[in-house]
Write an enzyme that holds these catalytic residues in place. Structure first.
Site: not given
Ligand code: PA5
Length: 380
Positions: A282, A266, A376
């Site tokens: 892993h 951001e 948004k």
């Protein structure tokens, strides 16, 4: 500088321990952009740096602002924290801070649906800086439908008005900030309410230590300190032109790694990757096998803490000498401070500053987040 009052102390928390990479693809030396106050002020036109440097005082303010908020459940059987993006990270921090002592689980929800176990005995926090984020509002309504009394943490919007209409607890966060810049206000109330419900021992001394430490560290890492003596500027320079890969050395600091990644997204407007040891030893380490000439240069940052433990430390050292050999640089960033709150916040402050300095190097204003705003608006 009063760092010596805290133990243990690493006065130089950054070790850039390897500079490697593919010959011919090394970065050109950077002009001294970060040592030019004029250039920093020009690029950081909306003033993100000054807000980041106030993290310490904000911790104190947020601690006091959350006084007197009673938990709506006397003996919660679980804690659920709902929030997206900058409003969600407080839940991650609550989870790791409570983990060593809390008798009940803390679950973070980054979406619009609650787990089925939520009911009247669940302590639910709904965090949304704006108070108008769809996912958070949906979780708040779902919590009420499930019989819970959610605690709203917000600067306003529909979340605040719904809490007022319903007579539910409301923690008012100061308005006028970017959500990610308001982090202390999205964590300290959670800690205090969880503590009042008997799930944690949030002590004023811990908040005081974190606030004082961050103010001292802001003096060490602020823009007036030249690159040669400023580890945050030096790390930003090392990350410039690479894909930053941020690993926490253990799960206890994973929220800090996530915060680094999202602040790089951001503020610096770059892609970034994060993960946590020992888990990445892993699976993700295998992905480094494929990092050939065609891959973008990558810089590894490992967030370290004296409480990481021998298993994680061993995994980090093994990965350093094997999988990460193709990284352009590998940097260790050590937490400083005594309490867990202060230590995790020291990593966060450092990463926030690195992300702003990297934005300056890239010539982008750290504050606006046009892509988030555009998405948004489409979801109304
Ligand atoms: O940093 C940001 O601006 C975003 O990640 C927001 O925090 C996120 O979109 C959620 O919005 P709000 O914090 O207003 O609920």
């Amino acid at each position: 500088m009063v760092l010596s009052m805290f133990e243990p102390v690493h006065t130089l928390p950054l070790q850039i321990s390897a500079h490697q990479g593919i010959p011919g693809r090394r970065p050109k030396p950077l002009p001294m952009v970060l040592d030019s106050p004029h250039e920093i002020a020009r690029v950081d036109a909306s003033g993100m740096l000054s807000v980041v440097l106030r993290l310490g005082p904000m911790i104190s303010e947020a601690w006091h602002a959350a006084a007197g908020i009673a938990p709506p459940v006397a003996r919660p059987t679980a804690v659920v924290v709902c929030g997206m993006g900058g409003s969600g990270i407080g839940g991650d921090l609550l989870q790791v801070l409570l983990a060593p002592a809390s008798p009940v689980p803390v679950v973070c929800v980054r979406g619009d649906r609650l787990p089925a176990f939520v009911g009247p005995d669940t302590l639910v926090f709904v965090c949304s800086y704006s108070g108008d984020t769809e996912e958070a509002l949906a979780c708040g309504d779902a919590a009420v439908a499930a019989g819970a009394v959610p605690v709203a943490v917000t600067s306003g919007g529909r979340l605040a008005s719904r809490a007022r209409e319903r007579g539910h607890p409301l923690v008012a966060v100061p308005a006028g900030l970017q959500p990610r810049a308001a982090l202390p206000f999205l964590l300290m109330p959670l800690l205090r309410v969880a503590s009042a419900a008997g799930l944690a021992r949030a002590r004023e001394a811990d908040a005081h230590e974190a606030a004082g430490l961050l103010s001292d560290l802001a003096n060490l890492w602020n823009p007036e300190v030249p690159s040669a003596a400023n580890p945050a500027k030096r790390l930003a320079e090392a990350l410039h032109g690479t894909l930053p890969v941020i690993y926490s050395a253990s799960p206890g600091t994973e929220p800090a790694a996530r915060r680094w990644k999202t602040q790089l997204n951001e503020n610096s407007k770059v892609q970034a990757v994060y993960g946590s040891f020992p888990e990445i030893a892993h699976n993700e380490v295998v992905g480094w096998d494929g990092a050939g000439d065609e891959a973008p240069p990558r810089s590894v940052v490992v967030l370290r803490d004296h409480d990481d433990g021998p298993v994680s430390e061993g995994r980090v050292e093994a990965a350093r000498s094997t999988a990460f050999q193709s990284a352009r640089s590998i940097s260790d960033v050590w937490s400083v401070g005594s309490g867990r709150l202060a230590r995790v916040f020291s990593l966060i402050l450092f990463g926030d500053l690195v992300s702003v300095y990297l934005a300056v190097l890239r010539g982008v204003d750290p504050t606006p987040v046009a892509a988030i705003d555009a998405i948004k608006q489409r979801r109304v």
